[in-house]
Write a protein that holds these residues in place. Structure first.
Motif, PDB file in Angstrom:
ATOM      1  N   GLU A 126       3.139  -4.196  -6.814  1.00  0.00           N
ATOM      2  CA  GLU A 126       1.766  -4.557  -6.723  1.00  0.00           C
ATOM      3  C   GLU A 126       1.854  -5.912  -6.489  1.00  0.00           C
ATOM      4  O   GLU A 126       2.733  -6.794  -6.748  1.00  0.00           O
TER       5      GLU A 126
ATOM      6  N   ASN B 139      -3.142  -9.485  -8.508  1.00  0.00           N
ATOM      7  CA  ASN B 139      -3.567  -8.629  -9.293  1.00  0.00           C
ATOM      8  C   ASN B 139      -2.990  -8.380 -10.642  1.00  0.00           C
ATOM      9  O   ASN B 139      -3.746  -8.221 -11.667  1.00  0.00           O
TER      10      ASN B 139
ATOM     11  N   THR C 149      -8.527  -3.595  -6.385  1.00  0.00           N
ATOM     12  CA  THR C 149      -7.429  -3.801  -5.237  1.00  0.00           C
ATOM     13  C   THR C 149      -8.150  -3.434  -3.833  1.00  0.00           C
ATOM     14  O   THR C 149      -7.404  -4.056  -2.907  1.00  0.00           O
TER      15      THR C 149
ATOM     16  N   ASN D 289      -5.248  -2.204  -0.788  1.00  0.00           N
ATOM     17  CA  ASN D 289      -4.849  -3.302  -1.724  1.00  0.00           C
ATOM     18  C   ASN D 289      -5.018  -4.601  -1.023  1.00  0.00           C
ATOM     19  O   ASN D 289      -4.047  -5.511  -1.284  1.00  0.00           O
TER      20      ASN D 289
ATOM     21  N   HIS E 260       0.914  -1.355  -0.070  1.00  0.00           N
ATOM     22  CA  HIS E 260       0.173   0.093  -0.160  1.00  0.00           C
ATOM     23  C   HIS E 260       0.972   1.222   0.146  1.00  0.00           C
ATOM     24  O   HIS E 260       1.579   1.660   0.887  1.00  0.00           O
TER      25      HIS E 260
END
Length: 342
Positions: A183, A187, A228, A232, A151
């Motif tokens: 990331e 995802n 997300t 996230n 994050h």
């Protein structure tokens, strides 16, 4: 900045991206041909092209063959104006590696490979990035995929223990003065899967992984957009309240007799929430032969007309890499999202 000035700057940025994307698509073009394709005026295209030539993002080519009038100058998008570096941090069965790819602005790979490592920590990643930034001086963005949650560039839960809690993004951005995107691997993989499907319209899609010796995870695309969550955390499905501890969940998933039942519950939970057109299933604990059993297990909870297609694929590195490349390249572009109210 007053609203009028702000809107004017946004329109200018949108027009610049329009010209660049058109050149990417067609290869070469003149001011007139680009104006025709973008529906911008020749004067506007001329101004934008002159600015892009000055910055080096567009190259001037030879004059167009004359058809009786004054020959027009041709222009070409400079794919090598900038590169992006993409890193996939992986840990599987006690083996650690970083898959890397250096790509140009058209997504063409200039260099790629895999580094097998005894362990991975912040210094390991930093050293690899330093190696590339010394060799290539036009790297404009770095994308890093991790088996965990990040994050604002700060890593939280992570299967690579030395990275958990590390402010990797801010540290790298401060050192290299380059935008860094960190990331979650799921995802990125779902984004890669989705892009490779070439759907004609926005769809809802999911990927679920069941890795060996690690907790399951998921990634979601809803109506064409990656989901997300606020921090996230979306996709951390091992925290779903099944009434058993996560440790017991992990133990059951590694037991062949219990796997189908528990996996079907996880899949059914996802299906009831986002109603995907398809779910890709991956991970060392899965096998294509499980497809029929998983569908049967899901149909205990899901009406058949809402059951998505299931695709079991164990090796998803291509999709993972496609996702990180796409997102890292997108970070270099100006994107104004218009949301239609329904």
């Amino acid at each position: 900045m007053n609203p009028t000035t702000h809107n004017t700057l946004q329109v200018k940025k949108i027009n610049v991206e329009l010209v660049k994307n058109t050149l990417k698509a067609v290869g070469t073009g003149t001011k007139a041909s680009i104006a025709n394709m973008t529906r911008l005026s020749v004067a506007t295209c001329g101004t934008i092209l002159n600015e892009l030539v000055q910055s080096g993002e567009v190259l001037e080519r030879e004059l167009e063959e004359s058809s009786g009038g004054r020959p027009a100058r041709q222009y070409m998008f400079n794919a090598d104006y900038a590169y992006v570096l993409c890193l996939l941090v992986k840990t599987e069965g006690g083996l650690h590696s970083i898959v890397y790819a250096l790509v140009n602005l058209l997504g063409e790979k200039m260099e790629e490979g895999t580094r097998s490592l005894d362990f991975i920590d912040v210094e390991t990643i930093d050293q690899l990035i330093e190696e590339f930034t010394v060799k290539y001086h036009n790297i404009k963005a770095i994308g890093i995929g991790i088996p965990g949650v990040a994050h604002q560039g700060i890593i939280g839960i992570c299967d690579v223990a030395p990275l958990a809690g590390e402010p990797l993004g801010p540290r790298l951005e401060e050192k290299y003065n380059i935008d860094v995107i960190i990331e979650n691997d799921m995802n990125l993989t779902v984004y890669g899967f989705y892009n490779l499907q070439n759907f004609e319209e926005d769809k809802t899609f999911a990927i679920v992984t069941f890795p060996k010796n690690h907790y399951p995870g998921a990634g979601f695309i809803v109506n064409g957009r990656m989901v997300t969550g606020n921090t996230n955390f979306a996709g951390e499905i091992s925290y779903f309240p099944f009434g058993i501890t996560r440790e017991e969940q992990l133990e059951r998933l590694h037991n062949k007799d219990d796997f189908i039942a528990l996996a079907a519950k996880l899949l059914s939970s996802i299906i009831t929430i986002i109603n995907p057109v398809s779910v890709a299933i991956t991970g060392d604990l899965t096998h294509p032969s499980m497809s029929e059993e998983l569908i049967k297990g899901c149909l205990q909870y899901i009406p058949e007309e809402h059951m998505p297609s299931l695709l079991i694929k164990n090796n998803t590195q291509d999709e993972y890499l496609t996702g990180i490349i796409a997102i890292t390249l997108e970070s270099l572009t100006f994107r104004l999202q218009l949301v239609e109210r329904r």
